[in-house]
Design a protein around this motif. Structure first.
Motif, PDB file in Angstrom:
ATOM      1  N   ASP A 168      -9.768  11.921   8.859  1.00  0.00           N
ATOM      2  CA  ASP A 168     -10.371  12.090   7.543  1.00  0.00           C
ATOM      3  C   ASP A 168     -11.883  11.896   7.612  1.00  0.00           C
ATOM      4  OD1 ASP A 168     -10.096  12.559   4.732  1.00  0.00           O
ATOM      5  OD2 ASP A 168     -10.338  10.413   4.396  1.00  0.00           O
ATOM      6  N   ALA A 169     -12.317  10.855   8.304  1.00  0.00           N
ATOM      7  CA  ALA A 169     -13.757  10.585   8.433  1.00  0.00           C
ATOM      8  C   ALA A 169     -14.454  11.710   9.208  1.00  0.00           C
ATOM      9  CB  ALA A 169     -13.979   9.244   9.125  1.00  0.00           C
TER      10      ALA A 169
ATOM     11  N   HIS B 220      -3.315  24.066   5.037  1.00  0.00           N
ATOM     12  CA  HIS B 220      -4.697  24.519   5.255  1.00  0.00           C
ATOM     13  C   HIS B 220      -4.977  24.813   6.722  1.00  0.00           C
ATOM     14  CE1 HIS B 220      -5.563  23.679   1.091  1.00  0.00           C
ATOM     15  NE2 HIS B 220      -4.938  22.537   1.237  1.00  0.00           N
ATOM     16  N   ARG B 221      -3.945  25.139   7.465  1.00  0.00           N
ATOM     17  CA  ARG B 221      -4.053  25.370   8.906  1.00  0.00           C
ATOM     18  C   ARG B 221      -5.121  26.411   9.258  1.00  0.00           C
ATOM     19  NH1 ARG B 221      -0.825  23.914  13.005  1.00  0.00           N
ATOM     20  NH2 ARG B 221      -0.757  25.261  14.820  1.00  0.00           N
ATOM     21  N   ALA B 222      -5.115  27.543   8.569  1.00  0.00           N
ATOM     22  CA  ALA B 222      -6.078  28.607   8.873  1.00  0.00           C
ATOM     23  C   ALA B 222      -7.512  28.147   8.593  1.00  0.00           C
ATOM     24  CB  ALA B 222      -5.756  29.864   8.075  1.00  0.00           C
TER      25      ALA B 222
ATOM     26  N   ALA C  69       0.863  10.856  16.112  1.00  0.00           N
ATOM     27  CA  ALA C  69       0.007   9.791  16.632  1.00  0.00           C
ATOM     28  C   ALA C  69      -1.439   9.914  16.154  1.00  0.00           C
ATOM     29  CB  ALA C  69       0.045   9.795  18.155  1.00  0.00           C
ATOM     30  N   THR C  70      -1.712  10.881  15.298  1.00  0.00           N
ATOM     31  CA  THR C  70      -3.065  11.095  14.810  1.00  0.00           C
ATOM     32  C   THR C  70      -3.518   9.915  13.960  1.00  0.00           C
ATOM     33  OG1 THR C  70      -2.723  13.478  14.776  1.00  0.00           O
ATOM     34  CG2 THR C  70      -4.536  12.634  13.450  1.00  0.00           C
ATOM     35  N   PRO C  71      -4.658   9.302  14.295  1.00  0.00           N
ATOM     36  CA  PRO C  71      -5.198   8.258  13.418  1.00  0.00           C
ATOM     37  C   PRO C  71      -5.849   8.930  12.200  1.00  0.00           C
ATOM     38  CG  PRO C  71      -6.629   8.591  15.317  1.00  0.00           C
ATOM     39  CD  PRO C  71      -5.452   9.512  15.484  1.00  0.00           C
TER      40      PRO C  71
ATOM     41  N   LYS D 297       0.842  -1.194   0.000  1.00  0.00           N
ATOM     42  CA  LYS D 297       0.000   0.000   0.000  1.00  0.00           C
ATOM     43  C   LYS D 297       0.880   1.247   0.000  1.00  0.00           C
ATOM     44  CE  LYS D 297      -4.017  -1.868   2.289  1.00  0.00           C
ATOM     45  NZ  LYS D 297      -5.050  -1.629   3.257  1.00  0.00           N
ATOM     46  N   GLY D 298       0.334   2.332  -0.512  1.00  0.00           N
ATOM     47  CA  GLY D 298       1.043   3.597  -0.486  1.00  0.00           C
ATOM     48  C   GLY D 298       0.951   4.224   0.904  1.00  0.00           C
ATOM     49  N   ASP D 299       1.935   5.028   1.217  1.00  0.00           N
ATOM     50  CA  ASP D 299       1.928   5.759   2.487  1.00  0.00           C
ATOM     51  C   ASP D 299       1.818   7.241   2.163  1.00  0.00           C
ATOM     52  OD1 ASP D 299       2.204   6.739   5.033  1.00  0.00           O
ATOM     53  OD2 ASP D 299       4.371   6.435   5.106  1.00  0.00           O
ATOM     54  N   PHE D 300       0.737   7.840   2.592  1.00  0.00           N
ATOM     55  CA  PHE D 300       0.483   9.232   2.262  1.00  0.00           C
ATOM     56  C   PHE D 300       0.660  10.152   3.466  1.00  0.00           C
ATOM     57  CE2 PHE D 300      -1.912   6.496  -0.599  1.00  0.00           C
ATOM     58  CZ  PHE D 300      -1.363   6.893  -1.808  1.00  0.00           C
ATOM     59  N   THR D 301       1.367   9.676   4.493  1.00  0.00           N
ATOM     60  CA  THR D 301       1.571  10.481   5.689  1.00  0.00           C
ATOM     61  C   THR D 301       2.216  11.832   5.372  1.00  0.00           C
ATOM     62  OG1 THR D 301       1.693   8.485   7.024  1.00  0.00           O
ATOM     63  CG2 THR D 301       2.567  10.492   8.012  1.00  0.00           C
ATOM     64  N   PRO D 302       3.285  11.891   4.566  1.00  0.00           N
ATOM     65  CA  PRO D 302       3.860  13.208   4.265  1.00  0.00           C
ATOM     66  C   PRO D 302       2.854  14.145   3.588  1.00  0.00           C
ATOM     67  CG  PRO D 302       5.387  11.471   3.632  1.00  0.00           C
ATOM     68  CD  PRO D 302       4.080  10.805   3.989  1.00  0.00           C
ATOM     69  N   ASP D 303       2.036  13.609   2.689  1.00  0.00           N
ATOM     70  CA  ASP D 303       1.017  14.440   2.041  1.00  0.00           C
ATOM     71  C   ASP D 303       0.013  14.966   3.060  1.00  0.00           C
ATOM     72  OD1 ASP D 303       2.113  13.988  -0.500  1.00  0.00           O
ATOM     73  OD2 ASP D 303       0.942  12.150  -0.745  1.00  0.00           O
ATOM     74  N   THR D 304      -0.350  14.118   4.011  1.00  0.00           N
ATOM     75  CA  THR D 304      -1.294  14.532   5.046  1.00  0.00           C
ATOM     76  C   THR D 304      -0.707  15.662   5.877  1.00  0.00           C
ATOM     77  OG1 THR D 304      -2.239  12.315   5.120  1.00  0.00           O
ATOM     78  CG2 THR D 304      -2.662  13.744   7.012  1.00  0.00           C
ATOM     79  N   HIS D 305       0.538  15.507   6.301  1.00  0.00           N
ATOM     80  CA  HIS D 305       1.196  16.557   7.094  1.00  0.00           C
ATOM     81  C   HIS D 305       1.269  17.867   6.314  1.00  0.00           C
ATOM     82  CE1 HIS D 305       2.577  14.447  10.727  1.00  0.00           C
ATOM     83  NE2 HIS D 305       2.612  13.380   9.960  1.00  0.00           N
TER      84      HIS D 305
END
Length: 141
Positions: free
Chosen positions: A120-121, A78-80, A113-115, A64-72
């Motif tokens: 996302d859900a 989009h913090r604001a 540690a964010t699930p 499977k792909g790991d998209f953790t860097p994209d999520t971070h």
């Protein structure tokens, strides 16, 4: 799945789970256990079944792909907007989430540690609720 289908149908929302269709499960259970898995291929039965419909490169993947860097990066970029979303959360107003917990998950400095599936859900549910309700209350959900 039947209960979920009945529940979503009650609200006019179609739900599909093709990998859980009876025919798919029957085919998987009928397969020789020796062909169901191997350390040398990723989901070999699924790859073989989808071969006529999928690009060969995709079927040759080994995990499977790991998209953790994209999520971070997305959380940082989009913090604001996330802060504004959480500040006026429809889910929080409805008593369904703790906004401080969501704030820490989205805006924390090191959210390692964010699930992410749960995050996302939760964000998807927030957007859905905002789209479908102008005054969300627990009774209206």
């Amino acid at each position: 799945m039947r209960q979920l289908n009945d529940t979503t149908a009650h609200f006019g929302i179609p739900h599909e789970a093709p990998y859980l269709d009876d025919q798919v499960l029957d085919a998987c259970l009928a397969a020789d256990p020796a062909t169901r898995g191997t350390p040398f291929a990723y989901k070999p039965l699924l790859a073989e079944a989808l071969a006529p419909h999928m690009p060969a490169d995709l079927l040759r993947r080994t995990g499977k792909g790991d998209f953790t860097p994209d999520t971070h990066q997305g959380l940082a970029r989009h913090r604001a907007a996330l802060a504004a979303l959480i500040e006026d959360s429809a889910l929080a107003r409805a008593g369904l989430i703790d906004p401080d917990t969501l704030r820490r998950a989205c805006l924390g400095l090191y959210p390692a540690a964010t699930p992410y599936a749960a995050l996302d859900a939760t964000l998807a549910a927030e957007h859905w609720l905002r789209t479908h309700s102008t005054t969300p209350t627990p009774e209206g959900i």
